[in-house]
Design an enzyme around this catalytic site. Structure first.
Site, PDB file in Angstrom:
ATOM      1  N   CYS A  49       0.846  -1.196   0.000  1.00  0.00           N
ATOM      2  CA  CYS A  49       0.000   0.000   0.000  1.00  0.00           C
ATOM      3  C   CYS A  49       0.879   1.243   0.000  1.00  0.00           C
ATOM      4  CB  CYS A  49      -0.905   0.015   1.227  1.00  0.00           C
ATOM      5  SG  CYS A  49      -1.969  -1.436   1.365  1.00  0.00           S
ATOM      6  N   GLY A  91      -1.215   0.778  -5.186  1.00  0.00           N
ATOM      7  CA  GLY A  91      -2.532   0.269  -4.829  1.00  0.00           C
ATOM      8  C   GLY A  91      -3.627   0.923  -5.624  1.00  0.00           C
ATOM      9  N   ASN A 122       0.662   0.738   6.216  1.00  0.00           N
ATOM     10  CA  ASN A 122       1.260  -0.033   5.137  1.00  0.00           C
ATOM     11  C   ASN A 122       2.119  -1.118   5.757  1.00  0.00           C
ATOM     12  OD1 ASN A 122       2.375  -0.973   2.714  1.00  0.00           O
ATOM     13  ND2 ASN A 122       4.011   0.550   2.760  1.00  0.00           N
ATOM     14  N   GLY A 123       1.779  -2.365   5.488  1.00  0.00           N
ATOM     15  CA  GLY A 123       2.537  -3.472   6.049  1.00  0.00           C
ATOM     16  C   GLY A 123       1.639  -4.658   6.311  1.00  0.00           C
ATOM     17  N   CYS A 152      13.117  -4.030   2.317  1.00  0.00           N
ATOM     18  CA  CYS A 152      12.607  -5.064   1.419  1.00  0.00           C
ATOM     19  C   CYS A 152      13.228  -4.949   0.036  1.00  0.00           C
ATOM     20  CB  CYS A 152      11.093  -4.949   1.309  1.00  0.00           C
ATOM     21  SG  CYS A 152      10.346  -6.131   0.175  1.00  0.00           S
ATOM     22  N   TYR A 190      10.448  -4.516  -7.898  1.00  0.00           N
ATOM     23  CA  TYR A 190       9.145  -4.413  -8.554  1.00  0.00           C
ATOM     24  C   TYR A 190       8.283  -3.232  -8.140  1.00  0.00           C
ATOM     25  CZ  TYR A 190       4.386  -5.754  -9.955  1.00  0.00           C
ATOM     26  OH  TYR A 190       3.133  -5.756 -10.479  1.00  0.00           O
ATOM     27  N   CYS A 203       5.686 -13.981   1.058  1.00  0.00           N
ATOM     28  CA  CYS A 203       6.055 -12.876   1.941  1.00  0.00           C
ATOM     29  C   CYS A 203       4.899 -12.598   2.896  1.00  0.00           C
ATOM     30  CB  CYS A 203       6.369 -11.622   1.124  1.00  0.00           C
ATOM     31  SG  CYS A 203       6.762 -10.180   2.156  1.00  0.00           S
TER      32      CYS A 203
END
Length: 466
Positions: free
Chosen positions: A2, A28, A102-103, A237, A243, A383
């Site tokens: 997100c 998103g 976000n997470g 990450c 990506y 993930c």
């Protein structure tokens, strides 16, 4: 995955948040929302759809105040996902609160069950609602202390923007898994955002990344107050570079485009091919493909045209829609392809559905050979830190070797970047989160932990849909 944004100390806070979310639409496309605070009241608008579909001038004008937080949500399971749009607003003992997250919390169900046993009522399957309940049920007298109390009870990856009627709090987990940057607005206000491309669009000066384990408190007429809640154990990450992030964003001081270029060059060293032409899968494969071509000394062409009015297949709700959208989204330039041995470079390989259709598309366009190259290692583990990858059984690399996958997709060959090659590309100055590749769930949880996919009915846990 997100996007979040927080703006403080600017009369145009809502409009700034709107433009920031617009710049991070790639993170998103399912729903979007903004809440604003004017010192007396929090106002919220959130709906399914893109940023430009949900907000107009009248809507933004109703969201008045000098503080705004916003959220873009990527696609989730279920038809009623409007319930899962963020920010999440609530009234509680100390007043009003709004939270954007976000997470992914790996202890989501343990926390939720404890809260339910204490009388909490949930409206959604989001872990963000856990956060709101933990704050509301804390016995601390001040919101800041309630937030600290809440943070001690959650595990996993999180970047949080928490808004009261007069303040804003921003927190990043101690591993710094998801990116979050701090910027200064031209008039002196402040902005935090998931990516620096948001700061660039609104003309903000990049100050620094929010530190892992740090909480920033924004108050009227004051500089942001920094508190280190946890000792940092930085693991950004790697998938952000591979990506998700926009190529012009800078994460941890490293430009995303340049990192992808290095990955492509390293891929060419590890998995070269005897070819005539290199093509990228647009858009996130472009930089890696260019690096691959440069290292091999082979021509590079944008031989596949992307229709940008079709969403990303990696984050669409159902397999049927994904398969149709590959055809709608990508079109080959036959004059460039016919009679040539082609290397097609993509950023990652999840299920293999898209890649298989791309190989067929290139052969139908006249390619004599198609060599698939992936600028990331094989994805063998789901993930659980903010990317809604499928269950392990749905990941093609857990079931087939590269040679078997190549045969399955009718490609001449298939080559992945090695884990060591990815590390070499990113640099040895950090320990990166490589959980999708090496299965190291360093921030807690396991392959069986809760996913980012929202369950409408928590008693019937829905399967991931990526």
């Amino acid at each position: 995955m997100c996007a979040i944004v927080g703006v403080y100390g600017d009369e145009e806070a809502t409009k700034i948040a709107y433009y920031a979310l617009f710049s991070m639409q790639h993170r998103g496309q399912e729903s979007t929302g903004i809440s604003s605070a004017d010192g007396e009241k929090i106002r919220l608008v959130k709906k399914r759809g893109l940023v430009t579909d949900v907000f107009d001038e009248d809507t933004l004008n109703r969201l008045n105040g000098c503080c705004a937080i916003g959220h873009n949500r990527y696609s989730t399971a279920g038809e009623d996902s409007i319930l899962d749009a963020q920010p999440v607003f609530a009234k509680y003992k100390l007043g009003e609160i709004s939270v954007a997250h976000n997470g992914n919390l790996v202890n989501k169900y343990e926390v939720r069950n404890r809260l339910i046993n204490r009388g909490a009522i949930f409206q959604t399957g989001m872990d963000t609602e856990n956060i709101v309940h933990l704050i509301a049920k804390s016995q601390e007298d001040k919101l800041k202390d309630r937030i600290k109390d809440m943070i001690k009870k959650i595990e996993g990856a999180y970047c949080l923007a928490i808004q009261s009627r007069g303040k804003m709090f921003v927190i990043r987990d101690r591993f710094g898994i998801r990116p979050l940057s701090l910027g200064r607005l031209k008039n002196g206000g402040w902005i935090v955002a998931s990516e620096t491309c948001a700061l660039d669009l609104v003309g903000a000066e990049f100050i620094r990344d929010v530190r892992p384990g740090e909480m920033l408190t924004f108050s009227k007429d004051k500089e942001p107050k920094s508190e280190q809640l946890f000792e940092p154990d930085y693991h950004p990450c790697a998938f952000e570079y591979i990506y998700f992030a926009r190529p012009d964003s800078i994460i941890d001081g490293k430009n995303v485009y340049n990192m992808r270029l290095k990955m492509g060059k390293q891929l060419a060293k590890e998995r070269p091919a005897d070819i005539d032409l290199v093509l990228p899968v647009p858009d996130s494969g472009v930089a890696a493909a260019r690096g691959f071509a440069q290292e091999l000394g082979v021509p590079f062409e944008m031989g596949i045209v992307r229709n940008h009015y079709v969403g990303r297949t990696f984050i669409e709700p159902t397999q049927e829609i994904r398969e149709l959208k590959v055809k709608l989204k990508l079109s080959p330039i036959k004059d460039l392809i016919a009679g040539k041995r082609i290397a097609i470079v993509d950023d990652s390989l999840v299920r293999g559905t898209t890649s298989k259709q791309i190989v067929k598309m290139l052969k139908d366009a006249g390619a004599t050979e198609v060599h698939m190259r992936i600028a990331a290692p094989e994805i063998k583990y789901p993930c659980r830190y903010g990317i809604d990858t499928p269950t392990k059984d749905e990941l093609i690399s857990t079931k087939l070797t590269p040679e078997e996958i190549a045969k399955n997709m009718d490609a001449k060959s298939l080559g992945f970047l090695s884990i060591e090659g990815l590390k070499a590309s990113l640099g040895d100055d950090r320990e990166y989160s490589l959980v999708s590749f090496d299965g190291n769930y360093f921030a807690g949880g396991s392959a069986n932990s809760p996913t980012c996919a929202v369950e409408i009915n928590s008693n019937k846990r829905k399967k991931n849909t990526i």
